[in-house]
Design an enzyme around this catalytic site. Structure first.
Site, PDB file in Angstrom:
ATOM      1  N   TRP A 191      49.036  26.796 -31.285  1.00 26.20           N
ATOM      2  CA  TRP A 191      48.233  27.017 -29.977  1.00 26.20           C
ATOM      3  C   TRP A 191      48.840  25.724 -29.062  1.00 26.20           C
ATOM      4  O   TRP A 191      48.929  24.515 -29.456  1.00 26.20           O
ATOM      5  CB  TRP A 191      46.727  26.636 -30.262  1.00 26.20           C
ATOM      6  CG  TRP A 191      46.402  26.641 -29.116  1.00 26.20           C
ATOM      7  CD1 TRP A 191      46.105  25.901 -27.971  1.00 26.20           C
ATOM      8  CD2 TRP A 191      45.694  28.116 -28.391  1.00 26.20           C
ATOM      9  NE1 TRP A 191      45.612  26.574 -26.949  1.00 26.20           N
ATOM     10  CE2 TRP A 191      44.936  27.976 -27.119  1.00 26.20           C
ATOM     11  CE3 TRP A 191      45.513  29.333 -28.831  1.00 26.20           C
ATOM     12  CZ2 TRP A 191      44.321  28.728 -26.546  1.00 26.20           C
ATOM     13  CZ3 TRP A 191      44.832  30.543 -28.048  1.00 26.20           C
ATOM     14  CH2 TRP A 191      44.198  30.103 -26.861  1.00 26.20           C
ATOM     15  N   GLU A 194      45.829  29.737 -35.401  1.00 26.96           N
ATOM     16  CA  GLU A 194      45.946  28.543 -34.569  1.00 26.96           C
ATOM     17  C   GLU A 194      45.927  27.204 -35.278  1.00 26.96           C
ATOM     18  O   GLU A 194      45.474  27.109 -36.235  1.00 26.96           O
ATOM     19  CB  GLU A 194      44.775  28.573 -33.458  1.00 26.96           C
ATOM     20  CG  GLU A 194      44.561  29.531 -32.469  1.00 26.96           C
ATOM     21  CD  GLU A 194      43.520  29.370 -31.525  1.00 26.96           C
ATOM     22  OE1 GLU A 194      43.055  28.077 -31.492  1.00 26.96           O
ATOM     23  OE2 GLU A 194      42.937  30.276 -30.951  1.00 26.96           O
ATOM     24  N   ASN A 205      38.538  36.422 -31.365  1.00 29.58           N
ATOM     25  CA  ASN A 205      38.750  35.197 -31.389  1.00 29.58           C
ATOM     26  C   ASN A 205      37.728  34.047 -32.078  1.00 29.58           C
ATOM     27  O   ASN A 205      36.585  34.342 -31.218  1.00 29.58           O
ATOM     28  CB  ASN A 205      39.262  34.314 -30.267  1.00 29.58           C
ATOM     29  CG  ASN A 205      39.639  33.039 -30.451  1.00 29.58           C
ATOM     30  OD1 ASN A 205      40.708  32.567 -31.075  1.00 29.58           O
ATOM     31  ND2 ASN A 205      39.034  32.082 -29.937  1.00 29.58           N
ATOM     32  N   GLU A 206      37.753  33.386 -33.065  1.00 30.28           N
ATOM     33  CA  GLU A 206      36.696  32.235 -33.536  1.00 30.28           C
ATOM     34  C   GLU A 206      35.281  33.019 -33.066  1.00 30.28           C
ATOM     35  O   GLU A 206      34.396  32.425 -32.439  1.00 30.28           O
ATOM     36  CB  GLU A 206      36.894  31.124 -32.888  1.00 30.28           C
ATOM     37  CG  GLU A 206      38.176  30.499 -32.871  1.00 30.28           C
ATOM     38  CD  GLU A 206      38.440  28.997 -32.427  1.00 30.28           C
ATOM     39  OE1 GLU A 206      37.501  28.817 -31.500  1.00 30.28           O
ATOM     40  OE2 GLU A 206      39.813  28.773 -32.277  1.00 30.28           O
ATOM     41  N   TYR A 231      42.550  22.535 -37.014  1.00 29.26           N
ATOM     42  CA  TYR A 231      42.500  21.519 -36.273  1.00 29.26           C
ATOM     43  C   TYR A 231      41.851  20.244 -36.889  1.00 29.26           C
ATOM     44  O   TYR A 231      42.353  20.002 -38.013  1.00 29.26           O
ATOM     45  CB  TYR A 231      41.581  21.792 -34.928  1.00 29.26           C
ATOM     46  CG  TYR A 231      42.245  22.784 -34.029  1.00 29.26           C
ATOM     47  CD1 TYR A 231      43.657  22.463 -33.114  1.00 29.26           C
ATOM     48  CD2 TYR A 231      41.825  24.263 -33.989  1.00 29.26           C
ATOM     49  CE1 TYR A 231      44.122  23.701 -32.612  1.00 29.26           C
ATOM     50  CE2 TYR A 231      42.373  25.202 -33.189  1.00 29.26           C
ATOM     51  CZ  TYR A 231      43.584  24.752 -32.301  1.00 29.26           C
ATOM     52  OH  TYR A 231      44.099  25.809 -31.628  1.00 29.26           O
ATOM     53  N   HIS A 254      41.815  28.702 -38.330  1.00 28.05           N
ATOM     54  CA  HIS A 254      42.530  27.826 -37.196  1.00 28.05           C
ATOM     55  C   HIS A 254      42.156  26.469 -37.785  1.00 28.05           C
ATOM     56  O   HIS A 254      41.127  25.982 -38.169  1.00 28.05           O
ATOM     57  CB  HIS A 254      41.591  28.090 -35.837  1.00 28.05           C
ATOM     58  CG  HIS A 254      41.670  29.350 -35.521  1.00 28.05           C
ATOM     59  ND1 HIS A 254      41.184  30.068 -34.113  1.00 28.05           N
ATOM     60  CD2 HIS A 254      42.714  30.443 -35.671  1.00 28.05           C
ATOM     61  CE1 HIS A 254      41.455  31.267 -33.881  1.00 28.05           C
ATOM     62  NE2 HIS A 254      42.376  31.460 -34.832  1.00 28.05           N
ATOM     63  N   ARG A 270      51.077  35.833 -30.467  1.00 28.25           N
ATOM     64  CA  ARG A 270      49.446  35.988 -30.097  1.00 28.25           C
ATOM     65  C   ARG A 270      49.081  36.006 -28.797  1.00 28.25           C
ATOM     66  O   ARG A 270      49.062  34.767 -28.417  1.00 28.25           O
ATOM     67  CB  ARG A 270      48.679  35.138 -31.127  1.00 28.25           C
ATOM     68  CG  ARG A 270      47.173  35.355 -31.389  1.00 28.25           C
ATOM     69  CD  ARG A 270      46.429  34.618 -32.254  1.00 28.25           C
ATOM     70  NE  ARG A 270      44.945  34.994 -32.447  1.00 28.25           N
ATOM     71  CZ  ARG A 270      44.067  34.053 -32.064  1.00 28.25           C
ATOM     72  NH1 ARG A 270      44.470  33.062 -31.324  1.00 28.25           N
ATOM     73  NH2 ARG A 270      42.847  34.266 -32.239  1.00 28.25           N
TER      74      ARG A 270
END
Length: 451
Positions: A289, A260, A164-165, A233, A231, A87
């Site tokens: 990531w 990610e 992105n996001e 996290y 994503h 990516r």
């Protein structure tokens, strides 16, 4: 579930319960003119390549927008470590220096040269509504339309990640309509690519906005060729949270990838083991990531220290070589394969390893013979040193070493092994003990005989 309070890894780098009622995505049909998909396409919740083969993304993120000169070598190294996809961070020019069309064309060429599927993403949307300077999805679409000519014809090799996001923790209520509008504009402009859409809330969707509206968004795509990206996290710090989120998509036959994730983060400690295990169990893609170059306090997310593939971090070793990791689970897209076996040797292989031993240093000459009936185009050879040997220099191949494990991959001039033919490469190294010949070899995942 806790809110994500810190900016996503991508933004930090730059400063160094069922789904709502909607037509069943499994039953919805694409437009007649795109029934024969020219490239990647979604079918029954699965991502298929242009040959109709199931494809599962197994790769990492690379921050091209901030490190453009690093990209050619980074892609070579990422491929050599076993990835099947990358990516790539692009910039629209609104927050960061614009990635021009010629640069995008060069990135796609490098991806194809390294037999990597390219997921291209526009990063300037990161945290829109909360992050100063972030731009809307509509603005990202303007960027994609401006580089349409270099993406046309690359549908077999490129996935377009809209933005992105695209929202922080404010204003995300319009995510559904904004995403639908973005998809509609690209389809109206003739984009036939698989489109990937990120979740709001810095990509982590703690409000379940994407989860609960994904069916609507998928059904609104006239090509039914949209993939969703979460994503993971600090919000996803337990296996229960990871599995519940991903299962909601797969049970509805909606395509989902982990676009990610990391092994740690400023907003909490993501459960990377659960993320990778769930992805493998469900057969869904993941893109960790990130390769290198992180700043703003998340330097620990670098997989390669200072872009050096021989200096993998703890995170880098985990994602490439750990359980459910890239080296173990990645399968190359069949569009890069000459033979019928999706990256196999097309029948068999034999390896000759000639060792010249001088005690604390040595030379090795390696010959790979293709004993199959079809040419092998693009190869990697895996083996393990039997002792404490260390690679120094390699010729006619690119090689990386982790512990005793070695992976050699072709150079452009040694890319093809004809049916019945051979290629050779060599290397020298050092040793603290007795040198020896590796016990076994695998070419593109297929065990070879030795001679």
């Amino acid at each position: 579930m806790r809110r994500r309070l810190a900016t996503a890894a991508g933004a930090l780098l730059a400063i160094a319960a069922s789904l709502l009622a909607a037509p069943s995505p499994a039953q919805a049909q694409p437009r007649a003119e795109t029934q024969a998909a020219p490239g990647f396409h979604v079918s029954d919740g699965r991502l298929l390549d242009a040959n109709g083969k199931d494809f599962v993304l197994r790769g990492v993120n690379h921050a091209h927008a901030w490190y453009p000169t690093r990209t050619p070598q980074a892609l070579k190294d990422i491929k050599a470590l076993g990835a099947n996809s990358v990516r790539v961070v692009l910039a629209t020019g609104d927050r960061w220096t614009r990635t021009e069309a010629a640069d995008v064309a060069a990135i796609v060429t490098e991806c194809k040269r390294n037999r990597l599927v390219c997921v291209l993403e526009a990063h300037d949307t990161t945290g829109y509504g909360e992050q100063a300077g972030a731009v809307s999805l509509a603005r990202a679409v303007d960027y994609w339309l401006s580089i349409k000519d270099v993406l046309r014809g690359q549908e077999k090799y490129v996935v377009v990640n809209l933005g992105n996001e695209p929202y922080g923790n404010s204003g995300y209520g319009t995510w559904t309509s904004d995403t639908q509008n973005a998809i509609a504009r690209l389809r109206d402009a003739g984009f036939g690519h698989t489109l990937m859409v990120d979740a709001p809330n810095w990509g982590q969707d703690w409000t379940f906005t994407m989860r609960d509206n994904a069916g609507k968004v998928f059904a609104a795509d006239p090509d039914r060729n949209t993939v969703f990206s979460i994503h993971m996290y600090g919000v996803f710090d337990t296996a229960t949270e990871v599995n519940d989120y991903l299962n909601r998509f797969t049970s509805q036959r909606l395509p989902i990838v982990v676009g990610e994730f990391g092994n740690d983060h400023s907003d909490g400690n993501p459960d990377e083991d659960a993320i990778m295990a769930a992805a493998q169990r469900l057969g869904i893609g993941y893109l960790g990531w990130s390769w290198s170059g992180n700043g703003g306090g998340v330097e620990y997310l670098d997989m390669a220290t200072d872009f050096d593939a021989s200096r993998l971090s703890t995170w880098g070793r985990r994602i490439f070589d750990g359980s459910d990791g890239i080296r173990q689970t990645a399968r190359e897209a069949s569009v890069f394969t000459s033979g019928p076996d999706d990256g196999s040797t097309g029948g068999g292989c034999a390896v000759s390893y000639r060792l010249s031993d001088w005690g604390n240093w040595f030379n090795a000459d390696v010959t790979i013979r293709n004993t199959g009936t079809t040419a092998v185009k693009g190869w990697r050879l895996d083996f393990a040193f039997p002792g404490d040997q260390r690679l120094n220099q390699t010729w006619n191949a690119r090689a990386t070493q982790q512990g005793t494990q070695v992976r050699a991959a072709n150079e452009s001039w040694t890319e093809t092994i004809p049916a019945g033919g051979t290629v050779s490469f060599g290397f020298n190294g050092s040793s603290a003990g007795t040198n020896g010949v590796p016990a076994s070899f695998a070419l593109n995942g297929t065990s070879c005989t030795t001679s």
